[in-house]
Design an enzyme around this catalytic site. Sequence first.
Site, PDB file in Angstrom:
ATOM      1  N   HIS A 182       0.835  -1.214   0.000  1.00  0.00           N
ATOM      2  CA  HIS A 182       0.000   0.000   0.000  1.00  0.00           C
ATOM      3  C   HIS A 182       0.867   1.262   0.000  1.00  0.00           C
ATOM      4  CE1 HIS A 182      -3.568  -2.414   1.211  1.00  0.00           C
ATOM      5  NE2 HIS A 182      -2.619  -3.163   1.736  1.00  0.00           N
TER       6      HIS A 182
ATOM      7  N   HIS B 207       5.858   6.725   6.414  1.00  0.00           N
ATOM      8  CA  HIS B 207       5.499   6.191   5.104  1.00  0.00           C
ATOM      9  C   HIS B 207       5.081   7.359   4.218  1.00  0.00           C
ATOM     10  CE1 HIS B 207       1.736   6.451   7.341  1.00  0.00           C
ATOM     11  NE2 HIS B 207       1.231   6.803   6.177  1.00  0.00           N
TER      12      HIS B 207
ATOM     13  N   HIS C 136       2.663   8.911   0.703  1.00  0.00           N
ATOM     14  CA  HIS C 136       1.506   8.813  -0.196  1.00  0.00           C
ATOM     15  C   HIS C 136       1.862   9.610  -1.445  1.00  0.00           C
ATOM     16  CE1 HIS C 136      -1.219   7.231   2.993  1.00  0.00           C
ATOM     17  NE2 HIS C 136      -0.433   7.944   3.782  1.00  0.00           N
TER      18      HIS C 136
ATOM     19  N   GLU D   2      -2.411  13.310   0.524  1.00  0.00           N
ATOM     20  CA  GLU D   2      -3.713  12.932   1.133  1.00  0.00           C
ATOM     21  C   GLU D   2      -4.475  14.185   1.537  1.00  0.00           C
ATOM     22  OE1 GLU D   2      -3.303   9.517   4.017  1.00  0.00           O
ATOM     23  OE2 GLU D   2      -4.253   8.681   2.228  1.00  0.00           O
TER      24      GLU D   2
ATOM     25  N   HIS E 182       4.076  10.899   6.134  1.00  0.00           N
ATOM     26  CA  HIS E 182       3.449  10.768   7.452  1.00  0.00           C
ATOM     27  C   HIS E 182       4.430  10.104   8.401  1.00  0.00           C
ATOM     28  CE1 HIS E 182      -0.812  10.821   5.514  1.00  0.00           C
ATOM     29  NE2 HIS E 182      -0.325  12.035   5.702  1.00  0.00           N
TER      30      HIS E 182
ATOM     31  N   THR F 233      -5.759   6.950   7.867  1.00  0.00           N
ATOM     32  CA  THR F 233      -6.410   7.088   6.559  1.00  0.00           C
ATOM     33  C   THR F 233      -6.516   5.734   5.846  1.00  0.00           C
ATOM     34  OG1 THR F 233      -4.350   7.534   5.381  1.00  0.00           O
ATOM     35  CG2 THR F 233      -5.519   9.435   6.325  1.00  0.00           C
TER      36      THR F 233
HETATM   37  N1  ETK Z   1      -1.921   7.314   6.726  1.00  0.00           N
HETATM   38  S1  ETK Z   1      -1.893   6.122   7.786  1.00  0.00           S
HETATM   39  O1  ETK Z   1      -0.940   6.409   8.818  1.00  0.00           O
HETATM   40  O2  ETK Z   1      -3.234   5.889   8.277  1.00  0.00           O
HETATM   41  C1  ETK Z   1      -1.397   4.663   6.955  1.00  0.00           C
HETATM   42  C2  ETK Z   1      -1.849   4.413   5.663  1.00  0.00           C
HETATM   43  F1  ETK Z   1      -2.651   5.300   5.019  1.00  0.00           F
HETATM   44  C3  ETK Z   1      -1.497   3.245   4.993  1.00  0.00           C
HETATM   45  F2  ETK Z   1      -1.974   3.009   3.754  1.00  0.00           F
HETATM   46  C4  ETK Z   1      -0.668   2.312   5.597  1.00  0.00           C
HETATM   47  S2  ETK Z   1      -0.268   0.806   4.781  1.00  0.00           S
HETATM   48  C5  ETK Z   1      -1.810  -0.079   4.860  1.00  0.00           C
HETATM   49  C6  ETK Z   1      -1.928  -0.834   6.183  1.00  0.00           C
HETATM   50  C7  ETK Z   1      -0.896  -1.907   6.245  1.00  0.00           C
HETATM   51  C8  ETK Z   1      -0.908  -2.922   5.274  1.00  0.00           C
HETATM   52  C9  ETK Z   1       0.061  -3.925   5.354  1.00  0.00           C
HETATM   53  C10 ETK Z   1       1.046  -3.897   6.360  1.00  0.00           C
HETATM   54  C11 ETK Z   1       2.111  -4.968   6.387  1.00  0.00           C
HETATM   55  O3  ETK Z   1       1.975  -5.965   5.636  1.00  0.00           O
HETATM   56  O4  ETK Z   1       3.106  -4.778   7.132  1.00  0.00           O
HETATM   57  C12 ETK Z   1       1.046  -2.860   7.315  1.00  0.00           C
HETATM   58  C13 ETK Z   1       0.062  -1.861   7.253  1.00  0.00           C
HETATM   59  C14 ETK Z   1      -0.190   2.560   6.883  1.00  0.00           C
HETATM   60  F3  ETK Z   1       0.619   1.644   7.458  1.00  0.00           F
HETATM   61  C15 ETK Z   1      -0.545   3.720   7.574  1.00  0.00           C
HETATM   62  N2  ETK Z   1      -0.103   3.944   8.875  1.00  0.00           N
HETATM   63  C16 ETK Z   1      -0.278   2.890   9.848  1.00  0.00           C
HETATM   64  C17 ETK Z   1      -1.771   2.624  10.020  1.00  0.00           C
HETATM   65  C18 ETK Z   1      -2.118   1.139   9.892  1.00  0.00           C
HETATM   66  C19 ETK Z   1      -2.172   0.356  11.181  1.00  0.00           C
HETATM   67  C20 ETK Z   1      -1.126   0.642  12.226  1.00  0.00           C
HETATM   68  C21 ETK Z   1       0.321   0.805  11.738  1.00  0.00           C
HETATM   69  C22 ETK Z   1       0.933   2.207  11.948  1.00  0.00           C
HETATM   70  C23 ETK Z   1       0.352   3.302  11.151  1.00  0.00           C
HETATM   71 ZN    ZN Z   2      -0.342   7.960   5.790  1.00  0.00          ZN
END
Ligand code: ETK
Ligand code: ZN
Length: 248
Positions: A57, A83, A85, A95, A108, A189
């Site tokens: 993602h 990470h 976007h 975003e 972020h 998000t």
């Molecule tokens: N903008 S955000 O901060 O909401 C955000 C995104 F928009 C994101 F798109 C993501 S990545 C999507 C969630 C994900 C998918 C797979 C794995 C893995 O295989 O390790 C890990 C996570 C993503 F990781 C995050 N941040 C994460 C929120 C997901 C759950 C907790 C992890 C820390 C913050």
């Molecule tokens: Zn993010």
Amino acid sequence: EPGIHWGVDYPDCAGTMQSPINIDTAKTIFSPQLRPIQLSGYSLPANEKLKLRNNGHTVVLELPESLAITGGYAQQYRAVQLHLHWGSPSGPGSEHTVNGHRFAAEIHVVHYNTKYDSFKEAMVHPDGLAVLGAFLEVGPRENPYYQEILEHLYKIQREGEEVLVPGFNIAGLLPANLKLYFHYNGSLTTPPCYQTVKWTVFNQTMLLSHDQMSMLVMSLRNDDSKPLQNNYRMMQDLHRRRVLSSFQ
Ligand SMILES: NS(=O)(=O)c1c(F)c(F)c(SCCc2ccc(C(=O)O)cc2)c(F)c1NC1CCCCCCC1
Ligand SMILES: [Zn+2]
């Protein structure tokens, strides 16, 4: 953009404090009590290796808890990961938007409130998470700090691939001026969309070279065939929320 029907499986995704939002600067409230954000422990030695992962993602850089926000928030928050976007060759992918303007990309840096025992515990509490966001645009010069991440992307083109990268000054990924920012209560998000994020979106934009922005947009795949692009969530309604600004 993904995520039209997340609310079915993840009820918070259909809540009234969702992110991202458009920041209408005419409606932000100048709040002089908002202090400059202060970071500590963000400068990591090269011998500290950090995991960089293509999770299908986005690209995630795992961060040690030694990185902390020590000013600008009422409580102390420690880093979890950062990470990005981004969009595609044909359009931007931040975003958040400002006055309807979508920037090329957005970083972020995710933190959790240290009054909770762990990130997992913190992320279900309203004051549990703090995410520092900054916009990325194309500028005239290569950005050496972003290069510390971008130069490894070709090694993790496929979903699930990861690589260890040397530590560097993570603060270099954020604006030099941490005084000018927008602040509001929002959410993750991506599912589970927990409404537990105190968002800081900096006013100053980070500049990457054209080639660097192309590396970000062109390097990753979400499964062998499809390019990983436009990984930004659609705009969410502000509802009754107010966006504060630390500047006039
Ligand atoms: N903008 S955000 O901060 O909401 C955000 C995104 F928009 C994101 F798109 C993501 S990545 C999507 C969630 C994900 C998918 C797979 C794995 C893995 O295989 O390790 C890990 C996570 C993503 F990781 C995050 N941040 C994460 C929120 C997901 C759950 C907790 C992890 C820390 C913050
Ligand atoms: Zn993010």
